[in-house]
Design a protein around this motif. Sequence first.
Motif, PDB file in Angstrom:
ATOM      1  N   LYS A   1      14.660   1.974  19.350  1.00 37.36           N
ATOM      2  CA  LYS A   1      14.877   2.012  17.910  1.00 37.36           C
ATOM      3  C   LYS A   1      13.746   1.293  17.182  1.00 37.36           C
ATOM      4  O   LYS A   1      13.177   0.325  17.693  1.00 37.36           O
ATOM      5  CB  LYS A   1      16.204   1.350  17.556  1.00 37.36           C
ATOM      6  N   LEU A   2      13.448   1.780  15.993  1.00 44.09           N
ATOM      7  CA  LEU A   2      12.449   1.120  15.163  1.00 44.09           C
ATOM      8  C   LEU A   2      13.120  -0.016  14.396  1.00 44.09           C
ATOM      9  O   LEU A   2      14.153   0.188  13.756  1.00 44.09           O
ATOM     10  CB  LEU A   2      11.833   2.117  14.182  1.00 44.09           C
ATOM     11  N   GLU A   3      12.547  -1.205  14.485  1.00 44.53           N
ATOM     12  CA  GLU A   3      13.081  -2.349  13.761  1.00 44.53           C
ATOM     13  C   GLU A   3      11.968  -2.907  12.891  1.00 44.53           C
ATOM     14  O   GLU A   3      11.042  -3.549  13.377  1.00 44.53           O
ATOM     15  CB  GLU A   3      13.600  -3.400  14.735  1.00 44.53           C
ATOM     16  N   MET A   4      12.061  -2.647  11.584  1.00 42.40           N
ATOM     17  CA  MET A   4      11.007  -3.037  10.669  1.00 42.40           C
ATOM     18  C   MET A   4      11.598  -3.667   9.421  1.00 42.40           C
ATOM     19  O   MET A   4      12.732  -3.385   9.048  1.00 42.40           O
ATOM     20  CB  MET A   4      10.175  -1.814  10.246  1.00 42.40           C
ATOM     21  N   HIS A   5      10.793  -4.479   8.779  1.00 43.36           N
ATOM     22  CA  HIS A   5      11.100  -4.952   7.434  1.00 43.36           C
ATOM     23  C   HIS A   5      11.197  -3.722   6.525  1.00 43.36           C
ATOM     24  O   HIS A   5      10.453  -2.747   6.711  1.00 43.36           O
ATOM     25  CB  HIS A   5       9.981  -5.885   6.965  1.00 43.36           C
ATOM     26  N   PRO A   6      12.097  -3.706   5.542  1.00 45.51           N
ATOM     27  CA  PRO A   6      12.258  -2.517   4.672  1.00 45.51           C
ATOM     28  C   PRO A   6      10.964  -2.011   4.068  1.00 45.51           C
ATOM     29  O   PRO A   6      10.730  -0.801   3.997  1.00 45.51           O
ATOM     30  CB  PRO A   6      13.225  -3.014   3.595  1.00 45.51           C
ATOM     31  N   ARG A   7      10.080  -2.918   3.639  1.00 48.73           N
ATOM     32  CA  ARG A   7       8.822  -2.462   3.047  1.00 48.73           C
ATOM     33  C   ARG A   7       7.891  -1.868   4.099  1.00 48.73           C
ATOM     34  O   ARG A   7       7.157  -0.912   3.826  1.00 48.73           O
ATOM     35  CB  ARG A   7       8.136  -3.610   2.302  1.00 48.73           C
ATOM     36  N   MET A   8       7.920  -2.423   5.296  1.00 50.98           N
ATOM     37  CA  MET A   8       7.161  -1.827   6.402  1.00 50.98           C
ATOM     38  C   MET A   8       7.669  -0.422   6.689  1.00 50.98           C
ATOM     39  O   MET A   8       6.886   0.507   6.884  1.00 50.98           O
ATOM     40  CB  MET A   8       7.292  -2.679   7.660  1.00 50.98           C
ATOM     41  N   PHE A   9       8.984  -0.283   6.704  1.00 48.43           N
ATOM     42  CA  PHE A   9       9.583   1.013   7.006  1.00 48.43           C
ATOM     43  C   PHE A   9       9.223   2.052   5.945  1.00 48.43           C
ATOM     44  O   PHE A   9       8.955   3.212   6.266  1.00 48.43           O
ATOM     45  CB  PHE A   9      11.102   0.864   7.107  1.00 48.43           C
ATOM     46  N   GLN A  10       9.195   1.620   4.686  1.00 49.76           N
ATOM     47  CA  GLN A  10       8.828   2.542   3.606  1.00 49.76           C
ATOM     48  C   GLN A  10       7.409   3.064   3.784  1.00 49.76           C
ATOM     49  O   GLN A  10       7.148   4.273   3.677  1.00 49.76           O
ATOM     50  CB  GLN A  10       8.970   1.828   2.254  1.00 49.76           C
TER      51      GLN A  10
ATOM     52  N   ALA B   1      -2.965   5.906  -1.364  1.00 49.97           N
ATOM     53  CA  ALA B   1      -1.933   4.953  -1.765  1.00 49.97           C
ATOM     54  C   ALA B   1      -1.228   4.356  -0.552  1.00 49.97           C
ATOM     55  O   ALA B   1      -0.909   3.157  -0.528  1.00 49.97           O
ATOM     56  CB  ALA B   1      -0.910   5.642  -2.678  1.00 49.97           C
ATOM     57  N   VAL B   2      -0.992   5.171   0.472  1.00 53.24           N
ATOM     58  CA  VAL B   2      -0.372   4.673   1.704  1.00 53.24           C
ATOM     59  C   VAL B   2      -1.274   3.629   2.356  1.00 53.24           C
ATOM     60  O   VAL B   2      -0.805   2.585   2.840  1.00 53.24           O
ATOM     61  CB  VAL B   2      -0.090   5.833   2.681  1.00 53.24           C
ATOM     62  N   THR B   3      -2.584   3.891   2.364  1.00 54.36           N
ATOM     63  CA  THR B   3      -3.532   2.949   2.950  1.00 54.36           C
ATOM     64  C   THR B   3      -3.517   1.624   2.207  1.00 54.36           C
ATOM     65  O   THR B   3      -3.496   0.543   2.817  1.00 54.36           O
ATOM     66  CB  THR B   3      -4.947   3.547   2.938  1.00 54.36           C
ATOM     67  N   VAL B   4      -3.518   1.695   0.887  1.00 53.72           N
ATOM     68  CA  VAL B   4      -3.472   0.470   0.082  1.00 53.72           C
ATOM     69  C   VAL B   4      -2.168  -0.278   0.336  1.00 53.72           C
ATOM     70  O   VAL B   4      -2.153  -1.504   0.510  1.00 53.72           O
ATOM     71  CB  VAL B   4      -3.628   0.805  -1.416  1.00 53.72           C
ATOM     72  N   ALA B   5      -1.059   0.461   0.372  1.00 53.76           N
ATOM     73  CA  ALA B   5       0.245  -0.168   0.603  1.00 53.76           C
ATOM     74  C   ALA B   5       0.317  -0.825   1.973  1.00 53.76           C
ATOM     75  O   ALA B   5       0.977  -1.867   2.135  1.00 53.76           O
ATOM     76  CB  ALA B   5       1.347   0.885   0.467  1.00 53.76           C
ATOM     77  N   ALA B   6      -0.350  -0.242   2.959  1.00 56.20           N
ATOM     78  CA  ALA B   6      -0.337  -0.817   4.309  1.00 56.20           C
ATOM     79  C   ALA B   6      -0.964  -2.206   4.330  1.00 56.20           C
ATOM     80  O   ALA B   6      -0.579  -3.059   5.146  1.00 56.20           O
ATOM     81  CB  ALA B   6      -1.080   0.109   5.268  1.00 56.20           C
ATOM     82  N   PHE B   7      -1.914  -2.455   3.412  1.00 61.03           N
ATOM     83  CA  PHE B   7      -2.593  -3.747   3.386  1.00 61.03           C
ATOM     84  C   PHE B   7      -2.028  -4.703   2.330  1.00 61.03           C
ATOM     85  O   PHE B   7      -2.062  -5.921   2.528  1.00 61.03           O
ATOM     86  CB  PHE B   7      -4.085  -3.539   3.128  1.00 61.03           C
ATOM     87  N   LEU B   8      -1.517  -4.172   1.236  1.00 61.97           N
ATOM     88  CA  LEU B   8      -1.123  -5.036   0.125  1.00 61.97           C
ATOM     89  C   LEU B   8       0.385  -5.094  -0.128  1.00 61.97           C
ATOM     90  O   LEU B   8       0.851  -6.039  -0.778  1.00 61.97           O
ATOM     91  CB  LEU B   8      -1.819  -4.570  -1.164  1.00 61.97           C
ATOM     92  N   TYR B   9       1.136  -4.133   0.379  1.00 55.94           N
ATOM     93  CA  TYR B   9       2.571  -4.080   0.085  1.00 55.94           C
ATOM     94  C   TYR B   9       3.428  -4.424   1.298  1.00 55.94           C
ATOM     95  O   TYR B   9       4.357  -5.229   1.216  1.00 55.94           O
ATOM     96  CB  TYR B   9       2.926  -2.682  -0.445  1.00 55.94           C
ATOM     97  N   ALA B  10       3.123  -3.825   2.427  1.00 51.01           N
ATOM     98  CA  ALA B  10       3.926  -4.042   3.637  1.00 51.01           C
ATOM     99  C   ALA B  10       3.610  -5.410   4.245  1.00 51.01           C
ATOM    100  O   ALA B  10       2.444  -5.771   4.392  1.00 51.01           O
ATOM    101  CB  ALA B  10       3.663  -2.945   4.656  1.00 51.01           C
TER     102      ALA B  10
END
Length: 225
Positions: free
Chosen positions: A173-182, A13-22
């Motif tokens: 510091k890590l600076e990411m979009h909220p979905r990237m951070f999730q 699920a993390v792999t899928v989210a890395a390509f389709l969600y973040a």
Amino acid sequence: MAWRWGLFLYMAAVTVAAFLYAPLAKKLHEQTRIIYWHIPVAWVTVVAFVVAGWHSWRYLATRDLAQDARAAAAAELGLLFCALATVTGAIFSKGMWGAYWNWDPRQTSIFFLLLIYAAYLTLRAAVEDPTRRARLAAVYGLFAAAVTPLLIFVVPRLFFTLHPDPIVNAGGKLEMHPRMFQVFMAALGGFTVLFFWVYSLDVRIRLHQLRQDGVLPGAGKDRSA
């Protein structure tokens, strides 16, 4: 057994989210995806080497060869994750800067860490006597564990780095979009659990072998790490 399947589905699920969600970072484009593997395996590298250092210290305090086995298992797995971090970093480097290797401070520091723990395993392989091997490896393991945070967290920040500000800024510091951070945090947790699961299996095998060889007493269940 169910939780192992759960871990597999979680990582899928993390792999899928890395390509389709973040979303993609502005300056990184498609290279954004690799951070969900590169940074977590680098993190697990540090965790593994700290675990190896802890059990090295425990061996020196107790002279229990079981502690030496735990230190060796953590160091070997740490070296594997360190190699993965080096390779994924090189892939990122090729996509961003046009070359697999640029001697960037972060690339260089993790490469030195790779050499340090390769030497640790070489030392273990060169000494046959279990007690002498455990003693020498424990001393070296403590030194290596002390150097690890310096090479990963301190030295790279003392010099100019090519690593992009959108992910790791000058303040560390890590600076990411909220979905990237999730997705990033989910990957970090998943790889950490994966490490400790494989580590526990490795330790069980090593302790069983030591008991079979008569180095450790008893043939019952292994004590917890």
